[in-house]
Scaffold this motif. Structure first.
Motif, PDB file in Angstrom:
ATOM      1  N   LEU A  94       0.768  -1.179  -0.060  1.00  0.00           N
ATOM      2  CA  LEU A  94       0.113  -0.031   0.150  1.00  0.00           C
ATOM      3  C   LEU A  94       0.864   1.301   0.051  1.00  0.00           C
ATOM      4  CD1 LEU A  94      -3.077   0.196   2.300  1.00  0.00           C
ATOM      5  CD2 LEU A  94      -1.733   2.296   1.619  1.00  0.00           C
ATOM      6  N   ALA A  95       0.811   1.950  -1.039  1.00  0.00           N
ATOM      7  CA  ALA A  95       1.737   3.040  -1.248  1.00  0.00           C
ATOM      8  C   ALA A  95       1.120   4.185  -1.957  1.00  0.00           C
ATOM      9  CB  ALA A  95       3.008   2.764  -2.253  1.00  0.00           C
ATOM     10  N   VAL A  96       0.092   4.743  -1.059  1.00  0.00           N
ATOM     11  CA  VAL A  96      -0.699   5.964  -1.530  1.00  0.00           C
ATOM     12  C   VAL A  96      -0.319   6.977  -0.725  1.00  0.00           C
ATOM     13  CG1 VAL A  96      -2.649   4.745  -2.692  1.00  0.00           C
ATOM     14  CG2 VAL A  96      -2.583   5.280  -0.080  1.00  0.00           C
ATOM     15  N   GLY A  97      -0.500   8.337  -0.934  1.00  0.00           N
ATOM     16  CA  GLY A  97      -0.276   9.587  -0.210  1.00  0.00           C
ATOM     17  C   GLY A  97      -0.998   9.665   0.937  1.00  0.00           C
ATOM     18  N   THR A  98      -0.335  10.203   2.031  1.00  0.00           N
ATOM     19  CA  THR A  98      -1.275  10.917   3.198  1.00  0.00           C
ATOM     20  C   THR A  98      -0.871  12.463   3.400  1.00  0.00           C
ATOM     21  OG1 THR A  98       0.782  10.020   4.318  1.00  0.00           O
ATOM     22  CG2 THR A  98      -1.004   8.601   4.141  1.00  0.00           C
ATOM     23  N   PRO A  99      -1.472  13.183   2.558  1.00  0.00           N
ATOM     24  CA  PRO A  99      -1.129  14.512   2.722  1.00  0.00           C
ATOM     25  C   PRO A  99      -1.777  15.232   4.143  1.00  0.00           C
ATOM     26  CG  PRO A  99      -3.021  14.222   1.224  1.00  0.00           C
ATOM     27  CD  PRO A  99      -2.584  12.705   1.505  1.00  0.00           C
ATOM     28  N   GLN A 100      -1.418  16.362   4.385  1.00  0.00           N
ATOM     29  CA  GLN A 100      -1.823  17.098   5.251  1.00  0.00           C
ATOM     30  C   GLN A 100      -3.273  17.611   5.090  1.00  0.00           C
ATOM     31  OE1 GLN A 100       0.643  20.284   6.686  1.00  0.00           O
ATOM     32  NE2 GLN A 100      -0.695  21.178   7.741  1.00  0.00           N
ATOM     33  N   ARG A 101      -4.126  17.560   6.148  1.00  0.00           N
ATOM     34  CA  ARG A 101      -5.667  17.809   6.112  1.00  0.00           C
ATOM     35  C   ARG A 101      -5.819  19.231   5.886  1.00  0.00           C
ATOM     36  NH1 ARG A 101      -8.476  15.062  11.098  1.00  0.00           N
ATOM     37  NH2 ARG A 101      -7.605  13.016  10.638  1.00  0.00           N
TER      38      ARG A 101
ATOM     39  N   ASP B 116      -4.160  13.392   6.365  1.00  0.00           N
ATOM     40  CA  ASP B 116      -5.408  12.867   5.857  1.00  0.00           C
ATOM     41  C   ASP B 116      -5.373  11.399   5.193  1.00  0.00           C
ATOM     42  OD1 ASP B 116      -7.585  12.414   4.072  1.00  0.00           O
ATOM     43  OD2 ASP B 116      -7.376  14.097   2.666  1.00  0.00           O
ATOM     44  N   VAL B 117      -5.760  10.503   5.945  1.00  0.00           N
ATOM     45  CA  VAL B 117      -5.542   8.925   5.633  1.00  0.00           C
ATOM     46  C   VAL B 117      -6.625   8.462   4.713  1.00  0.00           C
ATOM     47  CG1 VAL B 117      -4.154   8.401   7.431  1.00  0.00           C
ATOM     48  CG2 VAL B 117      -6.609   8.379   7.911  1.00  0.00           C
TER      49      VAL B 117
END
Length: 441
Positions: A84-91, A98-99
C-alpha cells in the motif's frame, strides 16, 4: 524466488517500489485510479524526475515483469502480496494527516481477497493506523484472519530513491503481535536479495514501525532547524555557521549530515509529517511530548521570511527590483516543488513588488502549475539577465559550479545571495561581487 506482488498507488513511492521489486525478479502489478499516470508508466515514462528510475522501469516492462492496471479485481486475482503506497497529505486547515486514500485502498481491496494474503503498508501514517486497518480488512475480507496487515515503512530520499529501495540502510517490519501469521516470512521472501547483502532487518510491533518513520523525519527536521537557529545567532555575532557545522559535525554523536544552514526544509514529507506527528500525539494525550516540534516548524518557516529580508537589505527596495531565482525544487535532483522554500521565497518577493525570473533544471513545469504568475526562464543566463540580485535557492550542481565570469556581463548589479551556503564566498568577493550567505559574516 519470484513472488507476485501488487503495488497500490503509483506516485513517487509506489512507482519506485513497483519498478524496484520487479528489478529484484518479482512479477509486479501496479494499481492506480489515475488513467493518465498509468498510460505514462506503461509507456516507460516516469511522471516525475527521479534519476535512474526510467531505466529500471523500462527494463522491467520490457522483460514482462512489470505492468499496470486500474482494476482492483484484477489486482486481487493477481497477487497475494500487496504493498500500500498511496499518499497521506496534510488535511486542509489542520495539522493532521489525511488518511482517506489509505482507508480507500482497504475498503476497495479487502472485500476482493478470498485467500491467505499480506498487505504491507508503506505509506507514512499516524501511529495506530495499521492496527485499525488490519481490523477493518479482516472484517471486510472473505479470507478473515488469513488476511494480514503489516507495516513496512519507506525511507526514500528523493534523488536517491532507486538506491534507497534496492540497497536501503535498514528494513523495518511491523507485525500484529496479537495474531502472528506469515507476514515476516513473506517479507523475508520478497526482500531475500537485500537480506543476502546483510542489510539490517528489524521486526517489531505495528505501532513501533509506524513511529520509526515519523520519528526519523522529526529528528531530521529538528537537526535542520537546530542549525538554522544557530545560524541566526551566528548572524548576530558575526560568526560563520558553515565552519561551526564542520566543527560540531566531526563529533560522531552529532555527525555532519543535515547540518546545512540555509532557507530550510520543504518537500512532501518533513513539513507535513512533523505536523501530523504533533497532531497524533495530541489525540493520544501526549501533546506535551512534541511541543518542541512546533518550534522546529516555526524556525523552518521563519527562514523563508528571513531570506526575503536579506534580499530587501541587498537591493534597498523590492518594488521594481529585478531578482533572479536559481532553483525552485525543494532540493536538488528532484522536480518536487511541494512546500518548496525556494518557490515560497520567489512568490513572496513577487508579492512585494519584485520582478522575479526563475530557472530550475527539472522543476519548471511543476512550478508553473503551482505559481503560474512568476516569470520563468529557459536557462541560468536568461534568468540572470539584467538582475539586481541573484539568489541560489536550490543547490543543483550547475548552480554550485557557477563562477563569477559566467554572470559578470549578464547581470545589472553584481550581487549574489547564497540561500544554501553552497558557493565559495571568497571566489565571488574577489571578483568584485557582493556575496551574502546565511549565518556567515
Amino acid at each position: 524466488m519470484s513472488t507476485r506482488i501488487v503495488v497500490i498507488g503509483t506516485g513517487y513511492l509506489g512507482a519506485t517500489h513497483a519498478a524496484c521489486m520487479a528489478d529484484l525478479g518479482h512479477e509486479v502489478l501496479g494499481v492506480d485510479v489515475d488513467p493518465s499516470k498509468l498510460a505514462k508508466l506503461e509507456a516507460g515514462e516516469v511522471p516525475f524526475w527521479e534519476p535512474g528510475l526510467p531505466e529500471v522501469l523500462t527494463r522491467n516492462i520490457e522483460a514482462g515483469r512489470l505492468r499496470f492496471t486500474a482494476s482492483y479485481a484484477e489486482a486481487a486475482e493477481f497477487g497475494d502480496v500487496f504493498f500500500l503506497a498511496v499518499g497521506t497529505p496534510q488535511r486542509k486547515g489542520e495539522f493532521a494527516a489525511d488518511v482517506t486514500y489509505v482507508d480507500s485502498v482497504i475498503e476497495n481491496l479487502a472485500p476482493l481477497i478470498s485467500g491467505p494474503a499480506v498487505i504491507f503498508g508503506k505509506s507514512t501514517v499516524p501511529v495506530g493506523t495499521a492496527a485499525r486497518l488490519g481490523a477493518r480488512a479482516r472484517e471486510l475480507s472473505p479470507a478473515g484472519d488469513q488476511l494480514e496487515v503489516a507495516w513496512n515503512p519507506e525511507f526514500l530520499r528523493e534523488g536517491h530513491a532507486v538506491q534507497d529501495t534496492l540497497h536501503p540502510d535498514r528494513l523495518v517490519l511491523g507485525v500484529d503481535r496479537d495474531r502472528l501469521g506469515r507476514a515476516e516470512d513473506v517479507a523475508r521472501e520478497v526482500y531475500a536479495t537485500l537480506l543476502g547483502e546483510g542489510i539490517p532487518f528489524l521486526v517489531t510491533d505495528l505501532a513501533t514501525a509506524e513511529l520509526v518513520k515519523t520519528s526519523a523525519n522529526a529528528f531530521l527536521a529538528t537537526k535542520i532547524s537546530f542549525i538554522n537557529a544557530i545560524s541566526e545567532v551566528c548572524e548576530a555575532a558575526g560568526a560563520d555557521v558553515t565552519v561551526l557545522a564542520d566543527a560540531i559535525g566531526h563529533d560522531d554523536r552529532i555527525g555532519r549530515k543535515f547540518l546545512n544552514a540555509g532557507i530550510g526544509f520543504g518537500g512532501g514529507c518533513l513539513p507535513k509529517d512533523i505536523r501530523a506527528f504533533m497532531a497524533r500525539a495530541g489525540e493520544l494525550g501526549a501533546d506535551q511530548a512534541l511541543t518542541f516540534l512546533r518550534e522546529v516548524d516555526t524556525i523552518n518557516m521563519r527562514r523563508r521570511t528571513a531570506m526575503v529580508d536579506v534580499v530587501r537589505e541587498q537591493v534597498g527596495t523590492l518594488l521594481g527590483a529585478r531578482v533572479a531565482v536559481l532553483g525552485c525544487a525543494f532540493k536538488p535532483d528532484s522536480d518536487d516543488v511541494r512546500d518548496s522554500p525556494a518557490l515560497n521565497v520567489a512568490g513572496q518577493l513577487q508579492l512585494q513588488g519584485a520582478g522575479v525570473s526563475v530557472f530550475d533544471p527539472k522543476a519548471m513545469d511543476n512550478s508553473r502549475t503551482l505559481f503560474p504568475t512568476l516569470g520563468y526562464s529557459a536557462s541560468t543566463l536568461e534568468a540572470c539577465r539584467g538582475a539586481d540580485v541573484v539568489l541560489v535557492l536550490t543547490e543543483w550542481r550547475e548552480f554550485r559550479d557557477l563562477v563569477p565570469a559566467d554572470l559578470d556581463g549578464v547581470v545589472r548589479e553584481k550581487r549574489i545571495v547564497d540561500g544554501r551556503n553552497c558557493l565559495d564566498p571568497e571566489l565571488w568577493r574577489n571578483a568584485g561581487w557582493t556575496y551574502r550567505g546565511l549565518g556567515r559574516p
